[in-house]
Design a protein around this motif. Sequence first.
Motif, PDB file in Angstrom:
ATOM      1  N   ASP A 151       0.636  -1.238   0.165  1.00 24.76           N
ATOM      2  CA  ASP A 151       0.111  -0.202  -0.150  1.00 24.76           C
ATOM      3  C   ASP A 151       0.785   1.308   0.111  1.00 24.76           C
ATOM      4  O   ASP A 151       0.284   2.312   0.327  1.00 24.76           O
ATOM      5  CB  ASP A 151      -0.948   0.062   1.352  1.00 24.76           C
ATOM      6  N   ASN A 152       2.227   1.170  -0.416  1.00 27.28           N
ATOM      7  CA  ASN A 152       2.920   2.284  -0.311  1.00 27.28           C
ATOM      8  C   ASN A 152       3.945   2.368  -1.516  1.00 27.28           C
ATOM      9  O   ASN A 152       4.213   1.456  -2.219  1.00 27.28           O
ATOM     10  CB  ASN A 152       3.977   2.261   0.898  1.00 27.28           C
ATOM     11  N   TYR A 153       4.234   3.567  -2.093  1.00 30.29           N
ATOM     12  CA  TYR A 153       5.132   3.696  -3.131  1.00 30.29           C
ATOM     13  C   TYR A 153       6.433   4.338  -2.442  1.00 30.29           C
ATOM     14  O   TYR A 153       6.581   4.604  -1.275  1.00 30.29           O
ATOM     15  CB  TYR A 153       4.710   4.668  -4.032  1.00 30.29           C
ATOM     16  N   THR A 154       7.457   3.676  -3.307  1.00 31.66           N
ATOM     17  CA  THR A 154       8.677   4.287  -2.896  1.00 31.66           C
ATOM     18  C   THR A 154       9.574   5.295  -3.770  1.00 31.66           C
ATOM     19  O   THR A 154       9.515   4.938  -4.943  1.00 31.66           O
ATOM     20  CB  THR A 154       9.873   3.137  -2.738  1.00 31.66           C
ATOM     21  N   VAL A 155       9.726   6.629  -3.539  1.00 38.13           N
ATOM     22  CA  VAL A 155      10.034   7.699  -4.124  1.00 38.13           C
ATOM     23  C   VAL A 155      11.480   7.836  -4.015  1.00 38.13           C
ATOM     24  O   VAL A 155      12.062   7.737  -2.999  1.00 38.13           O
ATOM     25  CB  VAL A 155       9.438   8.951  -3.791  1.00 38.13           C
ATOM     26  N   ILE A 156      12.137   7.660  -5.144  1.00 39.47           N
ATOM     27  CA  ILE A 156      13.767   7.486  -5.116  1.00 39.47           C
ATOM     28  C   ILE A 156      14.217   8.829  -5.386  1.00 39.47           C
ATOM     29  O   ILE A 156      13.820   9.316  -6.722  1.00 39.47           O
ATOM     30  CB  ILE A 156      14.317   6.147  -6.125  1.00 39.47           C
ATOM     31  N   THR A 157      15.198   9.498  -5.107  1.00 37.70           N
ATOM     32  CA  THR A 157      15.876  10.603  -5.074  1.00 37.70           C
ATOM     33  C   THR A 157      17.434  10.288  -5.712  1.00 37.70           C
ATOM     34  O   THR A 157      17.952   9.379  -5.527  1.00 37.70           O
ATOM     35  CB  THR A 157      16.057  11.527  -4.041  1.00 37.70           C
ATOM     36  N   GLU A 158      17.838  11.416  -6.397  1.00 39.42           N
ATOM     37  CA  GLU A 158      19.262  11.108  -7.205  1.00 39.42           C
ATOM     38  C   GLU A 158      20.522  11.173  -6.039  1.00 39.42           C
ATOM     39  O   GLU A 158      21.402  10.595  -6.215  1.00 39.42           O
ATOM     40  CB  GLU A 158      19.447  12.335  -7.841  1.00 39.42           C
ATOM     41  N   ASN A 159      20.297  11.570  -4.899  1.00 40.12           N
ATOM     42  CA  ASN A 159      21.028  11.239  -3.834  1.00 40.12           C
ATOM     43  C   ASN A 159      20.935   9.823  -2.992  1.00 40.12           C
ATOM     44  O   ASN A 159      21.787   9.647  -2.115  1.00 40.12           O
ATOM     45  CB  ASN A 159      21.097  12.530  -2.805  1.00 40.12           C
ATOM     46  N   GLY A 160      20.203   9.024  -3.574  1.00 43.21           N
ATOM     47  CA  GLY A 160      20.069   7.777  -3.055  1.00 43.21           C
ATOM     48  C   GLY A 160      19.099   7.510  -1.657  1.00 43.21           C
ATOM     49  O   GLY A 160      18.641   6.418  -1.267  1.00 43.21           O
ATOM     50  N   LYS A 161      18.468   8.584  -1.261  1.00 45.46           N
ATOM     51  CA  LYS A 161      17.510   8.692  -0.301  1.00 45.46           C
ATOM     52  C   LYS A 161      16.100   8.383  -0.806  1.00 45.46           C
ATOM     53  O   LYS A 161      15.810   8.707  -2.049  1.00 45.46           O
ATOM     54  CB  LYS A 161      17.554   9.861   0.443  1.00 45.46           C
ATOM     55  N   THR A 162      15.330   7.728   0.100  1.00 51.13           N
ATOM     56  CA  THR A 162      13.876   7.337  -0.407  1.00 51.13           C
ATOM     57  C   THR A 162      12.900   7.750   0.639  1.00 51.13           C
ATOM     58  O   THR A 162      13.234   8.084   1.752  1.00 51.13           O
ATOM     59  CB  THR A 162      13.587   5.919  -0.527  1.00 51.13           C
ATOM     60  N   ILE A 163      11.571   8.112   0.015  1.00 49.33           N
ATOM     61  CA  ILE A 163      10.592   8.320   0.685  1.00 49.33           C
ATOM     62  C   ILE A 163       9.433   7.336   0.483  1.00 49.33           C
ATOM     63  O   ILE A 163       9.043   7.023  -0.502  1.00 49.33           O
ATOM     64  CB  ILE A 163       9.947  10.003   0.352  1.00 49.33           C
ATOM     65  N   LYS A 164       8.659   7.034   1.377  1.00 45.94           N
ATOM     66  CA  LYS A 164       7.663   6.129   1.282  1.00 45.94           C
ATOM     67  C   LYS A 164       6.394   6.870   1.684  1.00 45.94           C
ATOM     68  O   LYS A 164       6.210   7.843   2.145  1.00 45.94           O
ATOM     69  CB  LYS A 164       7.400   5.150   2.531  1.00 45.94           C
ATOM     70  N   ALA A 165       5.247   6.520   0.832  1.00 50.35           N
ATOM     71  CA  ALA A 165       4.172   7.384   0.652  1.00 50.35           C
ATOM     72  C   ALA A 165       3.019   6.558  -0.066  1.00 50.35           C
ATOM     73  O   ALA A 165       3.103   5.801  -1.144  1.00 50.35           O
ATOM     74  CB  ALA A 165       4.433   8.764  -0.188  1.00 50.35           C
ATOM     75  N   LYS A 166       1.894   6.653   0.535  1.00 47.90           N
ATOM     76  CA  LYS A 166       0.641   6.125   0.041  1.00 47.90           C
ATOM     77  C   LYS A 166       0.287   6.764  -1.112  1.00 47.90           C
ATOM     78  O   LYS A 166      -0.356   6.151  -2.083  1.00 47.90           O
ATOM     79  CB  LYS A 166      -0.574   5.894   1.171  1.00 47.90           C
ATOM     80  N   TYR A 167       0.414   8.092  -1.149  1.00 49.57           N
ATOM     81  CA  TYR A 167      -0.160   8.969  -2.332  1.00 49.57           C
ATOM     82  C   TYR A 167       1.067   9.585  -2.777  1.00 49.57           C
ATOM     83  O   TYR A 167       1.853  10.010  -2.072  1.00 49.57           O
ATOM     84  CB  TYR A 167      -1.250   9.862  -1.980  1.00 49.57           C
ATOM     85  N   VAL A 168       1.074   9.594  -4.302  1.00 51.96           N
ATOM     86  CA  VAL A 168       2.334  10.308  -5.002  1.00 51.96           C
ATOM     87  C   VAL A 168       1.488  11.075  -6.140  1.00 51.96           C
ATOM     88  O   VAL A 168       0.476  10.482  -6.891  1.00 51.96           O
ATOM     89  CB  VAL A 168       3.222   9.389  -5.522  1.00 51.96           C
ATOM     90  N   VAL A 169       1.861  12.245  -6.294  1.00 58.16           N
ATOM     91  CA  VAL A 169       1.466  13.174  -7.347  1.00 58.16           C
ATOM     92  C   VAL A 169       2.506  13.733  -8.392  1.00 58.16           C
ATOM     93  O   VAL A 169       3.502  14.086  -7.643  1.00 58.16           O
ATOM     94  CB  VAL A 169       0.783  14.322  -6.731  1.00 58.16           C
ATOM     95  N   LEU A 170       2.526  13.293  -9.354  1.00 52.63           N
ATOM     96  CA  LEU A 170       3.770  13.530 -10.585  1.00 52.63           C
ATOM     97  C   LEU A 170       3.019  15.038 -10.970  1.00 52.63           C
ATOM     98  O   LEU A 170       2.429  15.093 -12.095  1.00 52.63           O
ATOM     99  CB  LEU A 170       3.444  12.713 -11.682  1.00 52.63           C
ATOM    100  N   ALA A 171       4.035  15.866 -10.478  1.00 48.63           N
ATOM    101  CA  ALA A 171       3.498  17.433 -10.761  1.00 48.63           C
ATOM    102  C   ALA A 171       4.876  18.000 -11.495  1.00 48.63           C
ATOM    103  O   ALA A 171       5.448  18.904 -11.283  1.00 48.63           O
ATOM    104  CB  ALA A 171       3.040  18.252  -9.739  1.00 48.63           C
ATOM    105  N   SER A 172       5.754  17.153 -12.300  1.00 47.85           N
ATOM    106  CA  SER A 172       7.008  17.355 -12.792  1.00 47.85           C
ATOM    107  C   SER A 172       6.983  17.875 -14.145  1.00 47.85           C
ATOM    108  O   SER A 172       7.914  17.801 -14.931  1.00 47.85           O
ATOM    109  CB  SER A 172       7.746  16.157 -12.787  1.00 47.85           C
ATOM    110  N   HIS A 173       5.951  18.629 -14.556  1.00 48.44           N
ATOM    111  CA  HIS A 173       5.857  19.156 -15.939  1.00 48.44           C
ATOM    112  C   HIS A 173       5.528  18.182 -17.027  1.00 48.44           C
ATOM    113  O   HIS A 173       4.490  17.945 -17.300  1.00 48.44           O
ATOM    114  CB  HIS A 173       7.256  20.113 -16.111  1.00 48.44           C
ATOM    115  N   TYR A 174       6.528  17.321 -17.334  1.00 42.53           N
ATOM    116  CA  TYR A 174       6.315  16.168 -18.025  1.00 42.53           C
ATOM    117  C   TYR A 174       6.666  15.057 -17.302  1.00 42.53           C
ATOM    118  O   TYR A 174       7.612  14.976 -16.617  1.00 42.53           O
ATOM    119  CB  TYR A 174       7.428  16.333 -19.367  1.00 42.53           C
ATOM    120  N   PRO A 175       5.732  13.999 -17.339  1.00 45.90           N
ATOM    121  CA  PRO A 175       5.962  12.588 -16.611  1.00 45.90           C
ATOM    122  C   PRO A 175       7.277  12.302 -16.658  1.00 45.90           C
ATOM    123  O   PRO A 175       7.540  11.948 -17.757  1.00 45.90           O
ATOM    124  CB  PRO A 175       4.824  11.911 -16.802  1.00 45.90           C
ATOM    125  N   ILE A 176       8.186  11.784 -15.539  1.00 45.98           N
ATOM    126  CA  ILE A 176       9.446  11.183 -15.687  1.00 45.98           C
ATOM    127  C   ILE A 176       9.342   9.737 -15.665  1.00 45.98           C
ATOM    128  O   ILE A 176      10.154   9.021 -15.907  1.00 45.98           O
ATOM    129  CB  ILE A 176      10.131  11.874 -14.492  1.00 45.98           C
TER     130      ILE A 176
END
Length: 445
Positions: A151-176
């Motif tokens: 029931d969670n997504y793992t959001v991965i960042t360029e520095n290797g750190k991650t964030i767990k979240a149930k809801y994720v919004v892609l507001a990145s201009h063009y979807p990555i």
Amino acid sequence: MNILVGNTTAKITSQHGLFYDYLINSQGEEKAKQYLKANEQAIQNIEEIVKQENIECDFERQDNYVYTLKAEEVLKIKKEVEAVNSLGFPAKFVSNVNLPFRILGAIEFPNQAQFNPCKYANGLVRAIRKQDNILIFEKTKVTDVKGPKEDNYTVITENGKTIKAKYVVLASHYPIINMPGYYFLKMYQEMSYLIAIETRMPLPKGMYINSENPTVSFRVAQNNEKELLLIGGMGHKTGERKDISDSYKKLEAIAKKYYPDCTVKYRWCTEDCISLDKIPYIGEFSNLMPNMYLGTGYKKWGMTTSNVAANIIVDKILGKENPYEEAFTSTRLEPIKNYKELGNMVKEVATSWTVEKLKIPEEKLQDIKPGTGGLVEFEDKKVGAYREENGRLYIVKPVCSHLGCELTWNNLEKTWDCPCHGSRFNYKGKSIYDPSIKDLEVWEE
């Protein structure tokens, strides 16, 4: 002169070109009415936020106009007036406006708005920080989203750190994220240009954009208690294989024609995502990824449509029904039925993936003069090269890190641009515009 990148004219309007006659014919009157009401509500929402949070951002109500200088466009404008009136909005046809030249006709949208988007965004940040348990992270580039798992997504960042979240919004201009949404098959990107001039001559009231090509827009903005006139337009598909080096010069020529004493104070370019059916994608990212949402494809009118997206997505997360959701459904299939636009995209991708890659240029590294760049032959390979004024050379592999299309050289902005999906890289190979998130491969001379 200051050079600014990634900026906007910041018109807050529900008048998105000559759009509603097309929308009624392609989507039906009910969805066209939803689109119009959603954007009108967005104007009201922004004004209420400005007042409630006491945000000093030069917000003011202005009438908005789409005008023409061509006789063949007048009928289109009159049809647009009829279409908008049929949706219950008091637009009207006018032939006299507050511009320094005669027009043949225009559609007037009353009581629209404009503001300073940077001041507004800073005001929103201050308002958010007043709330408990809300964190804002800067300089934390997201490179991927995995899941859902448990029931969670793992959001991965360029520095290797991650964030767990149930809801994720892609507001990145063009979807990555490419799959399973496949938005790279349903969108393209356009670049456009803007200059801000200072003049002692009277400036026009209202906001203006023409109906024909090339597009030219006008609006007045505040800058340290001085008024500047913003003149924008000269748009083209990102990565288009043509000489665009005179884009700013064309705008400056228009400025000098009507304001001979003017001084160009600023200039910038920007890039906009455009869906194949010209309607933003707002809602679920994919039916296969529950609780992931997106807002994109704002078609140059992101001041209102981003507000629409925010409200629709918040309602979906909270389990509420939004009266405008249906008009913007992001998982709709209609865009791929636009065979002409889809065919153009497929042709461009095929060309950039295969035909262009097979061509080895005749130019060599020594042909690259200071301050210039381009595709050249180097060690029996095609490479991208740019030489700084001091003679230093930068060599990149001219293949987009997004989906592998061959890049084109932008001789105005000194960037490598992707003609397939609009990614952009500086001449050193660093990714500066999505959907690419990885830098280019580089070579030492």
